[in-house]
Scaffold this active site. Structure first.
Site, PDB file in Angstrom:
ATOM      1  CB  THR A  28      19.030 -10.500  35.934  1.00  0.00           C
ATOM      2  OG1 THR A  28      17.910  -9.927  35.233  1.00  0.00           O
ATOM      3  CG2 THR A  28      19.517  -9.530  36.994  1.00  0.00           C
ATOM      4  CB  VAL A  64      14.548  -7.404  33.707  1.00  0.00           C
ATOM      5  CG1 VAL A  64      13.610  -8.537  34.112  1.00  0.00           C
ATOM      6  CG2 VAL A  64      15.054  -6.665  34.941  1.00  0.00           C
ATOM      7  CB  ILE A  90      12.779  -4.719  28.476  1.00  0.00           C
ATOM      8  CG1 ILE A  90      11.921  -4.076  29.569  1.00  0.00           C
ATOM      9  CG2 ILE A  90      12.195  -6.055  28.018  1.00  0.00           C
ATOM     10  CD1 ILE A  90      11.684  -4.915  30.806  1.00  0.00           C
ATOM     11  CE  LYS A  91      19.850  -9.864  29.596  1.00  0.00           C
ATOM     12  NZ  LYS A  91      20.630 -11.041  30.017  1.00  0.00           N
ATOM     13  CB  VAL A  92      13.910  -7.699  23.233  1.00  0.00           C
ATOM     14  CG1 VAL A  92      13.163  -8.301  22.047  1.00  0.00           C
ATOM     15  CG2 VAL A  92      12.961  -6.891  24.109  1.00  0.00           C
TER      16      VAL A  92
END
Length: 200
Positions: A28, A64, A90-92
């Site tokens: 997402t 996310v 977690i998208k960094v």
């Protein structure tokens, strides 16, 4: 020969349910969530996690993206999201700040370092501790570089002498069904994340 995992690039609940028999994850981002008519971000993400978890358990991953832009705030935000479900990664972003906070965030949740374009960036992300690293297929092609070569050489670069792979390569930024075909048949990526309209 390992089989590539398929993730869906969407936040549409109906699409996710429709494709549940063959996807093990969902990617997402704020734009995708907005387009899906999501009213309550937290409830929406939890619902996606729940649907995937029922079928795949902890193996299912929901990526996310962080929206904060300062290191400290990004870490706090990552911590909040990671508490919503054990399926969340977690998208960094592949930026200086992104790289600097990956070691801290990866202490409590798996990190997907996103928007990578080169093998060098993939290695930096892996050294920082990212467990998933997203290469952007069409952005690489837009720079007149062969994305097949970047994906495959990056994948090989992550394997150590013992044959252990330090991170998984995710290929995103797909614009055509042909892209999907090329990634599935010509690369050794671990995961492909496909917008529903380009499913073969």
């Amino acid at each position: 020969e390992k089989m590539m995992d398929i993730w869906l690039d969407t936040a549409e609940i109906m699409e996710i349910e429709r494709c549940l028999s063959f996807i093990t994850g969902v990617t997402t981002n704020p734009t995708i969530l907005l387009k899906s008519g999501c009213k309550d971000f937290e409830q929406h993400i939890k619902k996606i996690c729940q649907i995937l978890n029922q079928r795949y358990g902890d193996r299912a991953k929901v990526s996310v993206e962080l929206t904060e832009t300062l290191g400290g705030a990004m870490i706090v935000e990552a911590e909040k999201y990671s508490n919503w479900s054990k399926n969340i990664i977690i998208k960094v972003p592949m930026t200086e700040i992104g790289l600097s906070i990956i070691p801290t965030i990866s202490d409590f949740v798996d990190v997907n370092c996103t928007a990578c374009m080169t093998r060098g960036q993939v290695l930096l992300a892996a050294h920082a501790g990212a467990k998933y690293i997203s290469l952007f297929w069409n952005r690489i092609a837009d720079a007149f570089v062969d994305p097949i070569d970047v994906v495959n050489s990056s994948s090989h670069a992550l394997i150590d002498e013992e044959g252990i792979q330090s991170a998984k390569i995710v290929v995103g930024s797909i614009r055509t069904v042909r892209d999907v075909f090329d990634i599935l048949t010509k690369t050794v990526a671990d995961i492909i994340t496909i917008p529903p309209q380009f499913l073969p």
